[in-house]
Write a protein that holds these residues in place. Structure first.
Motif, mmCIF file in Angstrom:
data_model
loop_
_atom_site.group_PDB
_atom_site.id
_atom_site.type_symbol
_atom_site.label_atom_id
_atom_site.label_comp_id
_atom_site.label_asym_id
_atom_site.label_seq_id
_atom_site.Cartn_x
_atom_site.Cartn_y
_atom_site.Cartn_z
ATOM 1 N N TRP A 31 23.449 -33.443 -9.941
ATOM 2 C CA TRP A 31 24.259 -34.376 -9.528
ATOM 3 C C TRP A 31 24.120 -35.823 -9.646
ATOM 4 C CZ3 TRP A 31 24.943 -32.140 -3.642
ATOM 5 C CH2 TRP A 31 25.456 -30.913 -3.749
ATOM 6 N N LYS A 32 23.119 -36.210 -9.584
ATOM 7 C CA LYS A 32 22.820 -37.757 -10.042
ATOM 8 C C LYS A 32 23.089 -38.156 -11.473
ATOM 9 C CE LYS A 32 21.618 -39.779 -7.320
ATOM 10 N NZ LYS A 32 22.510 -40.484 -6.373
ATOM 11 N N VAL A 33 22.599 -36.840 -12.234
ATOM 12 C CA VAL A 33 22.903 -37.412 -13.858
ATOM 13 C C VAL A 33 24.555 -37.469 -14.145
ATOM 14 C CG1 VAL A 33 22.655 -36.501 -16.111
ATOM 15 C CG2 VAL A 33 20.798 -36.298 -14.603
ATOM 16 N N GLU A 34 25.128 -36.652 -13.236
ATOM 17 C CA GLU A 34 26.732 -36.574 -13.366
ATOM 18 C C GLU A 34 27.189 -37.991 -12.873
ATOM 19 O OE1 GLU A 34 28.676 -34.790 -15.207
ATOM 20 O OE2 GLU A 34 27.544 -32.971 -15.705
ATOM 21 N N SER A 35 26.733 -38.379 -11.831
ATOM 22 C CA SER A 35 27.248 -39.596 -11.181
ATOM 23 C C SER A 35 26.966 -40.770 -12.029
ATOM 24 C CB SER A 35 26.542 -39.730 -9.655
ATOM 25 O OG SER A 35 25.258 -39.905 -9.707
ATOM 26 N N LEU A 36 25.998 -40.803 -13.008
ATOM 27 C CA LEU A 36 25.381 -41.874 -13.499
ATOM 28 C C LEU A 36 26.325 -41.933 -14.904
ATOM 29 C CD1 LEU A 36 21.673 -41.850 -13.168
ATOM 30 C CD2 LEU A 36 23.447 -43.413 -12.050
ATOM 31 N N ALA A 37 27.062 -40.962 -15.172
ATOM 32 C CA ALA A 37 27.900 -40.893 -16.464
ATOM 33 C C ALA A 37 28.746 -41.909 -16.826
ATOM 34 C CB ALA A 37 28.843 -39.533 -16.657
ATOM 35 N N GLY A 38 28.603 -42.956 -17.663
ATOM 36 C CA GLY A 38 29.524 -43.911 -18.154
ATOM 37 C C GLY A 38 28.977 -45.258 -17.784
ATOM 38 N N PHE A 39 27.667 -45.228 -17.223
ATOM 39 C CA PHE A 39 26.953 -46.468 -16.880
ATOM 40 C C PHE A 39 25.798 -46.568 -18.007
ATOM 41 C CE2 PHE A 39 29.102 -45.348 -12.980
ATOM 42 C CZ PHE A 39 29.635 -46.372 -12.375
#
Length: 280
Positions: A272-280
């Motif tokens: 979940w944390k990896v997915e939430s950091l997508a685009g940054f």
């Protein structure tokens, strides 16, 4: 499943990605931040009659996700086109100005392709066998398995790397101790206002008692356990049988677990944390 029935109109290639202003939420509550949003003109075409066509403008959200499909059509698009899917029959139907169009799934073709791929795979007898090698001469009974599909050069390099770094691995119980406390130190966060619990001694069968004594003596000899005369918390040992018939010694920590407060902010799922950091 239905890749052959979708096509983009010529003007769609001139569309541009738009920055998203909200994240996407999954069924389990995880959030994924899209890379961008693009608006494309999409056509759905009948399998047999190419004149049965429906077109509409669809917003596609680009996300970093592993999937065997290139795109998914959401319920909003399916409702706009009045699409009726049937997972049992593996097809979808939708109305067009010239009649009802039908799109069939490619699942049957995919299964045939999978069978053909399986037939091309070598049998177990033809596959290269793995090898068991000894990397530490001091412990010849502990062997490491190397896959048979590796080249001889790769096997040689891998064996040299393992043999030259034997000190990285724990070969017996004594190798697991001796970590300085300034490097790693663990402490139970027990509530000091609670009275320590001393469990009553449980009876153990004679043969299990002898095994327990031998196991404790071994752990004391390896400096994993040490004797304490004035205990505050006392918990019984629990023997759990392994699949090979031997025993594993565990400890009943039920009371100490109740005395330790739960973490209010547990570590989230790393995916979940990896997915939430997508685009940054």
């Amino acid at each position: 499943m239905y890749e052959h029935c979708f096509r983009l109109l010529p003007g769609a290639v001139r569309a541009k990605l738009v920055a998203p202003n909200t994240a996407l939420s999954g069924f389990s509550g995880e959030s994924v931040w899209p890379i961008g949003i693009i608006e494309l003109e999409l056509e759905l075409v009948d399998d047999d009659n190419k004149e049965l066509v429906r077109s509409t403008t669809v917003e596609f959200y680009f996300v970093r996700s592993y999937s065997k499909y290139n795109a998914h059509l959401g319920r909003t698009t399916l409702q706009k086109l009045a699409v009726i899917p049937s997972t049992v029959h593996g097809l979808v139907k939708f109305p067009t100005p010239l009649g009802i169009a039908t799109i069939r799934s490619e699942k049957q073709d995919a299964s045939v392709e999978a069978v053909e791929q399986a037939e091309k795979q070598p049998s177990e007898a033809e596959q290269p066998r793995s090898r068991m090698i000894i990397t530490n001469p001091r412990h010849p009974e502990q062997k490491i398995k190397i896959g048979g599909g590796l080249s001889e050069e790769t096997k040689f390099k891998l064996r040299n790397i393992l043999a030259s770094n034997t000190d990285f691995f724990a070969w017996n119980e004594a190798d697991m101790t001796g970590v300085p406390r300034e490097i790693a130190k663990h402490k139970l966060n027990a509530n000091p206002s609670l009275t320590p619990v001393r469990q009553k001694k449980r009876g153990v069968a004679p043969e299990r008692s002898e095994w327990l004594k031998a196991e404790v003596d071994k752990l004391v000899k390896e400096n994993i356990l040490r004797e304490v005369r004035y205990q505050t918390w006392v918990a019984n040992q629990v023997l759990v049988k392994k699949p090979d018939g031997s025993w594993r010694m565990c400890v009943d920590f039920t009371d100490i677990n109740k005395a330790c407060p739960k973490d209010n902010y547990p570590l989230p799922e790393i995916d979940w944390k990896v997915e939430s950091l997508a685009g940054f």
